[in-house]
Design a protein around this motif. Structure first.
Motif, PDB file in Angstrom:
ATOM      1  N   LYS A 173       9.384   3.547   1.648  1.00  0.00           N
ATOM      2  CA  LYS A 173      10.058   2.611   0.730  1.00  0.00           C
ATOM      3  C   LYS A 173      10.662   3.338  -0.476  1.00  0.00           C
ATOM      4  CE  LYS A 173       9.465  -1.846  -1.527  1.00  0.00           C
ATOM      5  NZ  LYS A 173      10.760  -2.389  -1.108  1.00  0.00           N
ATOM      6  N   TYR A 174       9.950   4.344  -0.957  1.00  0.00           N
ATOM      7  CA  TYR A 174      10.442   5.077  -2.147  1.00  0.00           C
ATOM      8  C   TYR A 174      10.542   6.568  -1.823  1.00  0.00           C
ATOM      9  CZ  TYR A 174       8.732   0.778  -4.346  1.00  0.00           C
ATOM     10  OH  TYR A 174       8.483  -0.529  -4.660  1.00  0.00           O
ATOM     11  N   LEU A 211       0.500  -5.129   0.046  1.00  0.00           N
ATOM     12  CA  LEU A 211       1.079  -3.845  -0.361  1.00  0.00           C
ATOM     13  C   LEU A 211       2.164  -4.032  -1.423  1.00  0.00           C
ATOM     14  CD1 LEU A 211       0.485  -0.975   0.508  1.00  0.00           C
ATOM     15  CD2 LEU A 211       2.260  -1.170   2.250  1.00  0.00           C
ATOM     16  N   GLU A 212       2.780  -5.220  -1.415  1.00  0.00           N
ATOM     17  CA  GLU A 212       3.849  -5.499  -2.402  1.00  0.00           C
ATOM     18  C   GLU A 212       3.314  -5.374  -3.835  1.00  0.00           C
ATOM     19  OE1 GLU A 212       3.584  -7.166   0.472  1.00  0.00           O
ATOM     20  OE2 GLU A 212       5.443  -6.250   1.208  1.00  0.00           O
ATOM     21  N   LEU A 235       1.185  -3.204  -4.887  1.00  0.00           N
ATOM     22  CA  LEU A 235       1.233  -1.773  -5.218  1.00  0.00           C
ATOM     23  C   LEU A 235       2.682  -1.367  -5.508  1.00  0.00           C
ATOM     24  CD1 LEU A 235       0.107   1.143  -5.379  1.00  0.00           C
ATOM     25  CD2 LEU A 235       0.300   1.266  -2.892  1.00  0.00           C
ATOM     26  N   TYR A 236       3.610  -1.866  -4.683  1.00  0.00           N
ATOM     27  CA  TYR A 236       5.026  -1.544  -4.920  1.00  0.00           C
ATOM     28  C   TYR A 236       5.422  -1.961  -6.339  1.00  0.00           C
ATOM     29  CZ  TYR A 236       5.436  -1.071   0.203  1.00  0.00           C
ATOM     30  OH  TYR A 236       5.284  -0.698   1.509  1.00  0.00           O
ATOM     31  N   LYS A 263       3.729   4.473   4.101  1.00  0.00           N
ATOM     32  CA  LYS A 263       4.546   3.274   3.855  1.00  0.00           C
ATOM     33  C   LYS A 263       5.271   3.398   2.512  1.00  0.00           C
ATOM     34  CE  LYS A 263       1.989   0.153   6.802  1.00  0.00           C
ATOM     35  NZ  LYS A 263       0.715  -0.536   6.897  1.00  0.00           N
ATOM     36  N   VAL A 264       4.547   3.898   1.526  1.00  0.00           N
ATOM     37  CA  VAL A 264       5.158   4.052   0.201  1.00  0.00           C
ATOM     38  C   VAL A 264       6.281   5.098   0.261  1.00  0.00           C
ATOM     39  CG1 VAL A 264       4.712   4.854  -2.166  1.00  0.00           C
ATOM     40  CG2 VAL A 264       3.117   3.272  -1.075  1.00  0.00           C
ATOM     41  N   ARG A 265       6.058   6.149   1.030  1.00  0.00           N
ATOM     42  CA  ARG A 265       7.065   7.204   1.172  1.00  0.00           C
ATOM     43  C   ARG A 265       8.353   6.644   1.784  1.00  0.00           C
ATOM     44  NH1 ARG A 265       3.380  11.167   3.616  1.00  0.00           N
ATOM     45  NH2 ARG A 265       2.364  11.664   1.658  1.00  0.00           N
ATOM     46  N   LEU A 315       4.101   0.410  -8.888  1.00  0.00           N
ATOM     47  CA  LEU A 315       4.838   1.680  -8.871  1.00  0.00           C
ATOM     48  C   LEU A 315       6.179   1.526  -9.578  1.00  0.00           C
ATOM     49  CD1 LEU A 315       4.076   2.826  -5.187  1.00  0.00           C
ATOM     50  CD2 LEU A 315       3.219   3.874  -7.291  1.00  0.00           C
ATOM     51  N   GLU A 316       6.850   0.393  -9.305  1.00  0.00           N
ATOM     52  CA  GLU A 316       8.156   0.159  -9.956  1.00  0.00           C
ATOM     53  C   GLU A 316       7.984   0.012 -11.464  1.00  0.00           C
ATOM     54  OE1 GLU A 316      10.021  -3.104  -7.852  1.00  0.00           O
ATOM     55  OE2 GLU A 316       9.933  -1.953  -5.977  1.00  0.00           O
ATOM     56  N   SER A 372       4.935  12.308  -3.107  1.00  0.00           N
ATOM     57  CA  SER A 372       3.530  11.886  -3.162  1.00  0.00           C
ATOM     58  C   SER A 372       2.612  12.824  -2.380  1.00  0.00           C
ATOM     59  CB  SER A 372       3.384  10.463  -2.636  1.00  0.00           C
ATOM     60  OG  SER A 372       3.730  10.410  -1.286  1.00  0.00           O
TER      61      SER A 372
END
Ligand code: F6P
Length: 327
Positions: free
Chosen positions: A244-245, A203-204, A206-207, A240-242, A210-211, A250
């Motif tokens: 973290k960010y 998943l990192e 994808l993070y 999970k993305v929500r 996104l960054e 989204s």
């Protein structure tokens, strides 16, 4: 020496795909062209077991070249997975004097066809009809091009909202455990990232994308998620993305069966016509237990067992290109 083929049966099985009707039309008309009788078998293998058959002719398939779905209907038959079920189906073929079969479908369809040929010796010829494009022995399956065109049309529309609201969209696409639809649609729609079943990236990654998107001042972020990916459901990934960010607004859109419907593309109509003709001509030339596919523009016959067990390989070059272009 196999007995000469006088009568051919055709069925569609598994998930419907745009272009199946074009393939049915090609099979019926080619059989008629070669003075063979031809029967439509309705509702896939289940219909074969139940004797749902009807003799068709060239006019029976008028005005279907442009229609999605399958006029023969389809099913995923549990009974055909059993020897008793297949025996019943064989009895029906004998009753209607059907000498050979054309089966339009995907993996499950060809697994059944191969067993049926081994057990009863009825000549079988497969035509790859599935949106998933997951069969070895053909560059494209019938329906894949139409489905990916639907996907990119949907992503184009979603982008309007994503751009207007500076949103992140997760778009889930079909493909079972293959990422062909996801990868091609991601590239063709300019997605920021794509999550594929064939890749075991964490998943990192994808993070990081996104960054990078935020750093590069991307005002909309489209992420295509293949349904069979290893990171979990699209809602789980989005959650999970929500977490973290939280600053990224989204939304999740599951395209689902929209991808299987609608008129087939020009590409699928042509491919289905070519493969339908190749299927009947293959049978009449003594081929059996094979799938008719198109490899580098040429008709190629691949043993069903090979088409099912060998993996259709994703073109990872498309992934590399997609990453370069999504900066
Ligand atoms: O194989 C075609 C396909 O549309 C897959 O992409 C998907 O996983 C599956 O069929 C869905 O099956 P059903 O229509 O039975 O829900």
């Amino acid at each position: 020496m196999n007995k000469p083929i006088k009568t051919i049966g055709v069925l569609t099985s598994g998930g419907d795909s745009p272009g199946m009707n074009a393939a049915i039309r090609a099979v019926i008309r080619t059989s008629t062209f070669y003075n063979k009788r031809v029967f439509g078998i309705y509702e896939g293998y289940q219909g074969m077991i139940e004797g749902q058959v009807k003799e068709l002719n060239a006019r029976s398939v008028k005005n279907i070249l442009n229609r999605g779905g399958t006029i023969l209907k389809s099913s995923r038959s549990e009974e055909f997975r059993t020897k008793e079920g297949r025996k019943k189906a064989f009895e029906q073929l004998k009753k209607h004097e059907i000498d050979a079969l054309v089966l339009i479908g995907g993996n499950g369809t060809f697994t059944g066809a191969h067993l049926f040929f081994e057990e009863f010796g009825v000549p079988v010829l497969g035509v790859p009809g599935t949106i998933d494009n997951d069969l070895y022995g053909t560059d494209y399956t019938i329906g894949f091009d139409s489905a990916t065109n639907v996907v990119i049309a949907c992503i184009d529309k979603l982008r309007d909202t994503a751009e207007s609201h500076n949103r992140l969209f997760f778009i889930e696409v079909m493909g079972r455990d293959s990422g062909f639809i996801a990868l091609r649609a991601a590239l063709a729609s300019g997605a920021l990232d794509v999550i594929l079943p064939e890749e075991s990236t964490p998943l990192e990654d994808l993070y990081r994308e996104l960054e990078r998107g935020t750093e590069n001042k991307k005002t909309n972020k489209m992420v295509v998620v293949a349904e069979g990916n290893h990171l979990g459901s699209t809602f789980e990934i989005a959650e999970k993305v929500r977490q973290k960010y939280p600053e990224l607004e989204s939304k999740v859109t599951i395209l689902g069966h929209l991808q299987r419907g609608g008129a087939p593309s020009c590409y699928d109509r042509v491919l289905a016509s070519q493969l339908g003709v190749a299927a009947v001509e293959g049978l009449l030339n003594g081929k059996t237990d094979v799938m008719a596919g198109m490899v580098k523009g040429e008709i190629a016959y691949t043993f069903l067992q090979k088409a099912i067990s060998n993996k259709a390989v994703l073109d990872t070059e498309l992934l590399r290109i997609s990453k370069i272009l999504s900066i």
